[in-house]
Design a protein around this motif. Sequence first.
Motif, PDB file in Angstrom:
ATOM      1  N   ALA A   1       0.826  -1.207   0.000  1.00 40.52           N
ATOM      2  CA  ALA A   1       0.000   0.000   0.000  1.00 40.52           C
ATOM      3  C   ALA A   1       0.862   1.260   0.000  1.00 40.52           C
ATOM      4  N   ARG A   2       2.163   1.097  -0.259  1.00 37.36           N
ATOM      5  CA  ARG A   2       3.126   2.187  -0.428  1.00 37.36           C
ATOM      6  C   ARG A   2       3.523   2.828   0.908  1.00 37.36           C
ATOM      7  N   ASN A   3       4.698   3.436   0.876  1.00 36.28           N
ATOM      8  CA  ASN A   3       5.234   4.170   2.031  1.00 36.28           C
ATOM      9  C   ASN A   3       5.303   3.314   3.285  1.00 36.28           C
ATOM     10  N   GLN A   4       5.807   2.082   3.125  1.00 35.23           N
ATOM     11  CA  GLN A   4       5.941   1.120   4.224  1.00 35.23           C
ATOM     12  C   GLN A   4       4.599   0.788   4.866  1.00 35.23           C
ATOM     13  N   ASN A   5       3.560   0.799   4.061  1.00 38.04           N
ATOM     14  CA  ASN A   5       2.238   0.363   4.506  1.00 38.04           C
ATOM     15  C   ASN A   5       1.803  -0.831   3.659  1.00 38.04           C
ATOM     16  N   PHE A   6       1.040  -1.722   4.293  1.00 38.88           N
ATOM     17  CA  PHE A   6       0.567  -2.920   3.602  1.00 38.88           C
ATOM     18  C   PHE A   6      -0.877  -3.212   3.983  1.00 38.88           C
ATOM     19  N   PHE A   7      -1.625  -3.743   3.014  1.00 31.85           N
ATOM     20  CA  PHE A   7      -2.846  -4.468   3.341  1.00 31.85           C
ATOM     21  C   PHE A   7      -2.382  -5.875   3.703  1.00 31.85           C
ATOM     22  N   ALA A   8      -2.607  -6.286   4.922  1.00 29.57           N
ATOM     23  CA  ALA A   8      -2.007  -7.545   5.365  1.00 29.57           C
ATOM     24  C   ALA A   8      -2.860  -8.210   6.428  1.00 29.57           C
ATOM     25  N   GLY A   9      -2.532  -9.463   6.684  1.00 29.79           N
ATOM     26  CA  GLY A   9      -3.126 -10.241   7.760  1.00 29.79           C
ATOM     27  C   GLY A   9      -2.163 -11.356   8.091  1.00 29.79           C
ATOM     28  N   ALA A  10      -2.533 -12.213   9.013  1.00 28.60           N
ATOM     29  CA  ALA A  10      -1.718 -13.382   9.334  1.00 28.60           C
ATOM     30  C   ALA A  10      -2.644 -14.570   9.535  1.00 28.60           C
TER      31      ALA A  10
END
Length: 240
Positions: A116-125
């Motif tokens: 998601a740019r600029n050290q951002n992510f759409f994420a989960g675990a």
Amino acid sequence: MKILSISTATSDLSVALNDDEQIISETVEPNKRNHSVDLDPDIDRLLQEQGLSLKDIDRFAVAIGPGSYTGLRVGLTTAKMFASILGKDLVGISTLQALAQNFAGQEALVVPALDARNQNFFAGAYRQAEAVIPDGHYALSELLDQLKDQGDKKFIFLGSNFSKYMEMIKDQLADRELIFASGDENLLHAGQVGRLAAKAAPIDPDQAVPNYLRRTQAEYDWHKKTGQAFAPDSEYVEEV
């Protein structure tokens, strides 16, 4: 149960036919990007190869988000149209959950993400298809802090652009075994969407909306212009 599944959530285009959890046929086209043009021909080609028509499909499944705003709308609109017109089930599956299925069965905490740019992510675990850290929009530092709190000794990172921050991740999780997916391991497969959809609850096609996991620029512009609180999608209508 025959399931036609679609993924247009990323730059990769994938469609698949499942018989319950078994993948019968699947196409994955990396970096296709022009999903609005290519999706329908890919579906038609897959059905013809199997000697089927849309009426033979019992359930339509789609990667519902997160992902590209435009891509998600293309896939979801197509699946909604088919389900509504034909009176069939519609199932929306988390893009990240489907991505994590590339490493199903591994004794590890699987961390799928979209840049998601600029050290951002759409994420989960995910641990064995179950969300341990819920899908969300995370700063990488925040995500790593949450991962450190997990008791797992092995992590698998996959998706987009984790490799750019490999040293940062290794520093923060220095005492864990880390695996970074490569090549096709990072592709989102519609067949995995179909596998998850076989056991998922259907949703109302008329109420289904993409799960962006953060507000769109249009929403921020609306809020700035009107001063009104953020609202459901259906309320973003301006009388002219």
